[in-house]
Design an enzyme around this catalytic site. Structure first.
Site, mmCIF file in Angstrom:
data_model
loop_
_atom_site.group_PDB
_atom_site.id
_atom_site.type_symbol
_atom_site.label_atom_id
_atom_site.label_comp_id
_atom_site.label_asym_id
_atom_site.label_seq_id
_atom_site.Cartn_x
_atom_site.Cartn_y
_atom_site.Cartn_z
ATOM 1 N N GLY A 12 -32.824 -25.846 1.361
ATOM 2 C CA GLY A 12 -32.354 -27.134 1.840
ATOM 3 C C GLY A 12 -31.752 -27.129 3.236
ATOM 4 C CG ASN A 14 -35.921 -29.335 7.198
ATOM 5 O OD1 ASN A 14 -35.950 -29.768 8.344
ATOM 6 N ND2 ASN A 14 -36.659 -28.313 6.794
ATOM 7 C CG MET A 128 -41.691 -25.847 -2.281
ATOM 8 S SD MET A 128 -42.341 -26.177 -0.632
ATOM 9 C CE MET A 128 -43.662 -24.970 -0.588
ATOM 10 C CG ASN A 150 -43.847 -33.434 3.302
ATOM 11 O OD1 ASN A 150 -42.848 -32.844 2.868
ATOM 12 N ND2 ASN A 150 -44.998 -32.804 3.504
ATOM 13 C CG HIS A 152 -47.165 -29.403 6.993
ATOM 14 N ND1 HIS A 152 -47.372 -28.843 5.745
ATOM 15 C CD2 HIS A 152 -48.004 -28.758 7.838
ATOM 16 C CE1 HIS A 152 -48.300 -27.917 5.847
ATOM 17 N NE2 HIS A 152 -48.698 -27.846 7.107
HETATM 18 C C1 GRF Z 1 -39.635 -26.024 5.743
HETATM 19 O O1 GRF Z 1 -40.278 -25.094 6.573
HETATM 20 C C2 GRF Z 1 -40.502 -27.238 5.537
HETATM 21 O O2 GRF Z 1 -41.301 -27.552 6.648
HETATM 22 C C3 GRF Z 1 -41.360 -26.832 4.384
HETATM 23 O O3 GRF Z 1 -40.527 -26.076 3.541
HETATM 24 C C4 GRF Z 1 -39.461 -25.511 4.313
HETATM 25 C C5 GRF Z 1 -38.184 -25.970 3.679
HETATM 26 O O4 GRF Z 1 -37.066 -25.351 4.184
HETATM 27 N N1 GRF Z 1 -41.961 -27.996 3.754
HETATM 28 P P1 GRF Z 1 -35.604 -25.832 3.749
HETATM 29 O O5 GRF Z 1 -35.533 -25.823 2.229
HETATM 30 O O6 GRF Z 1 -35.379 -27.216 4.316
HETATM 31 O O7 GRF Z 1 -34.684 -24.817 4.352
#
Ligand code: GRF
Length: 248
Positions: A12, A14, A128, A150, A152
């Site tokens: 998490g 992001n 995921m 989303n 990516h």
């Molecule tokens: C990120 O690289 C995102 O682009 C991909 O999964 C990863 C998630 O990272 N979909 P986090 O859980 O936000 O650290």
């Protein structure tokens, strides 16, 4: 003020970037809740620490209950999902049927959890699980602007799938990047909202590529959510393709 929900599967980071942007006053939205597909997602801890309500739609447990006889939701239609995903009858094996039915079971739970928070936008941040038309259409509810975003880890439409940075590096690309897009029925194929790129040089390896990429993601995602919250995203069309137009 717009309300958002964030879905995570893992650490998490992001989500953390979005929480920090809201706290810093750079992003004017309410994070109404954070959901996960598994109870061990690190993002849940980050949410709790920030005082944000959380929920878990435990996909694995729900798949087990399907294996033990639980039925897909009453409003699920296999034919409908097949048609929307462009699958042909030859693919209508028991395996695909099971895949879509148990997914609908999980997605119905997800819709139910989200219904308590009445959010405008659903933000997938390292979630995921592929969302099927069953979920996407019910969540979008016919709105003119899609309501699921989303992020990516590649410059789409190159390198869809689960290992964007690995695929970018493995291909020998000299530029990598990340993409925020709306979710449609395909895999990482929805209309692009924003992208950020970075150079890949001889000194880089996969670890540094991932590090550069994530650092770009943490800036790009809050920025794209901000465009949404300010009403600056419109759907347009180019050559028959749906595209996002950003209003200056
Ligand atoms: C990120 O690289 C995102 O682009 C991909 O999964 C990863 C998630 O990272 N979909 P986090 O859980 O936000 O650290």
């Amino acid at each position: 003020m717009k309300k958002i929900a964030v879905l995570v599967s893992g650490g998490g980071s992001n989500l953390q970037a979005i929480i920090d942007a809201v706290k810093a006053g750079d992003l004017n939205v309410t994070i109404a809740c954070v959901g996960a597909d598994n109870p061990n997602a690190g993002g849940l801890t980050r949410a709790r620490e920030a005082g944000i309500p959380t929920f878990v739609t435990d996909y694995r447990a729900l798949y087990n209950s399907y294996a033990q006889g639980a039925m897909p939701p009453a409003d699920f239609s296999l034919e409908e999902v097949f048609e929307k995903q462009g699958l042909v009858k030859a693919e209508s094996s028991e395996k695909v049927k099971g895949f879509l039915e148990r997914r609908a079971l999980a997605e119905a739970d997800l819709l139910n959890e989200l219904s308590f928070f009445d959010v405008d936008l659903l933000v997938l941040a390292g979630f995921m699980r592929v969302l099927t038309p069953y979920f996407i259409d019910r969540f979008n509810g016919g709105a003119s602007l899609p309501r699921i975003m989303n992020i990516h880890p590649a410059l789409l439409p190159s390198f869809p799938g689960t290992d964007g940075y690995g695929d970018t590096f493995g291909y020998g690309c000299k530029v990598g990047g990340c993409t925020v897009h709306f979710v449609d029925y395909g895999e990482d194929s929805g209309p692009i909202i924003g992208q950020a790129a970075f150079s890949i040089g001889p000194e880089d390896d996969l670890a540094t590529v991932k590090r550069h990429g994530l650092a770009e993601e943490w800036k790009l995602y809050p920025e794209c959510i901000r465009l949404y919250s300010e009403g600056r995203l419109n759907m347009g069309e180019r050559g028959g393709r749906k595209v996002v137009e950003v209003v200056a």
